[in-house]
Design a protein around this motif. Structure first.
Motif, PDB file in Angstrom:
ATOM      1  N   TYR A   1       0.860  -1.183   0.000  1.00 10.91           N
ATOM      2  CA  TYR A   1       0.000   0.000   0.000  1.00 10.91           C
ATOM      3  C   TYR A   1       0.894   1.230   0.000  1.00 10.91           C
TER       4      TYR A   1
ATOM      5  N   SER B   1       3.804   1.372  -9.760  1.00 10.58           N
ATOM      6  CA  SER B   1       2.549   0.672 -10.051  1.00 10.58           C
ATOM      7  C   SER B   1       1.426   1.141  -9.135  1.00 10.58           C
ATOM      8  N   LEU B   2       1.740   1.319  -7.849  1.00  6.63           N
ATOM      9  CA  LEU B   2       0.731   1.815  -6.914  1.00  6.63           C
ATOM     10  C   LEU B   2       0.263   3.209  -7.304  1.00  6.63           C
TER      11      LEU B   2
ATOM     12  N   HIS C   1       0.410   4.583 -10.307  1.00  8.32           N
ATOM     13  CA  HIS C   1      -0.311   4.490 -11.577  1.00  8.32           C
ATOM     14  C   HIS C   1      -1.739   3.983 -11.332  1.00  8.32           C
ATOM     15  N   ARG C   2      -1.871   2.967 -10.487  1.00 10.18           N
ATOM     16  CA  ARG C   2      -3.196   2.432 -10.156  1.00 10.18           C
ATOM     17  C   ARG C   2      -4.070   3.516  -9.537  1.00 10.18           C
ATOM     18  N   ASP C   3      -3.509   4.268  -8.594  1.00 14.27           N
ATOM     19  CA  ASP C   3      -4.270   5.330  -7.945  1.00 14.27           C
ATOM     20  C   ASP C   3      -4.651   6.423  -8.930  1.00 14.27           C
TER      21      ASP C   3
ATOM     22  N   LYS D   1      -5.243   6.012 -12.120  1.00 16.31           N
ATOM     23  CA  LYS D   1      -6.336   5.482 -12.937  1.00 16.31           C
ATOM     24  C   LYS D   1      -7.651   5.518 -12.162  1.00 16.31           C
ATOM     25  N   TRP D   2      -7.612   5.152 -10.882  1.00 16.05           N
ATOM     26  CA  TRP D   2      -8.827   5.178 -10.063  1.00 16.05           C
ATOM     27  C   TRP D   2      -9.344   6.602  -9.917  1.00 16.05           C
TER      28      TRP D   2
END
Length: 105
Positions: free
Chosen positions: A15, A82-83, A85-87, A89-90
């Motif tokens: 996280y 990656s974390l 990038h994921r956030d 996108k969200w």
């Protein structure tokens, strides 16, 4: 801008917590270390793409071979990116839904 990410493990999953300054990230890292079940990993600087290991991990990192350091560094930087990038996108998805709902009224 939340330039820094505090990276930690909880229940075998990574996280991150965004912070605006390195000082804020240091304070959050200490809080994570004190929380039961959380394993602090370190702080990622998105601007410079550098990673600062938490103190115990830094000692282990410093004693590792150059090859191991490179492998560990590339691995954790990849996780941090990656974390983030994921956030991103969200957040984009949440913003798009909010915009859609506001125009539908």
């Amino acid at each position: 801008m939340n330039r820094f990410s505090v990276i930690y493990l909880l229940r075998k999953q990574y996280y991150n917590i965004y912070c605006a300054t390195h000082a804020e990230a240091d304070a959050i890292l200490l809080q994570v270390a004190a929380k039961e079940g959380c394993t602090p990993i370190g702080i990622y600087d998105d601007k410079t793409e550098l990673f600062y290991w938490e103190p115990t991990r830094q000692t282990t990192y410093d004693q590792a071979s150059i090859e191991e350091q490179g492998k560990w560094g590339a691995n954790i930087i990849g996780i941090a990116q990656s974390l983030r990038h994921r956030d991103d996108k969200w957040q984009y998805h949440a913003d798009s839904i909010s915009q859609l709902l506001s125009t539908a009224e």
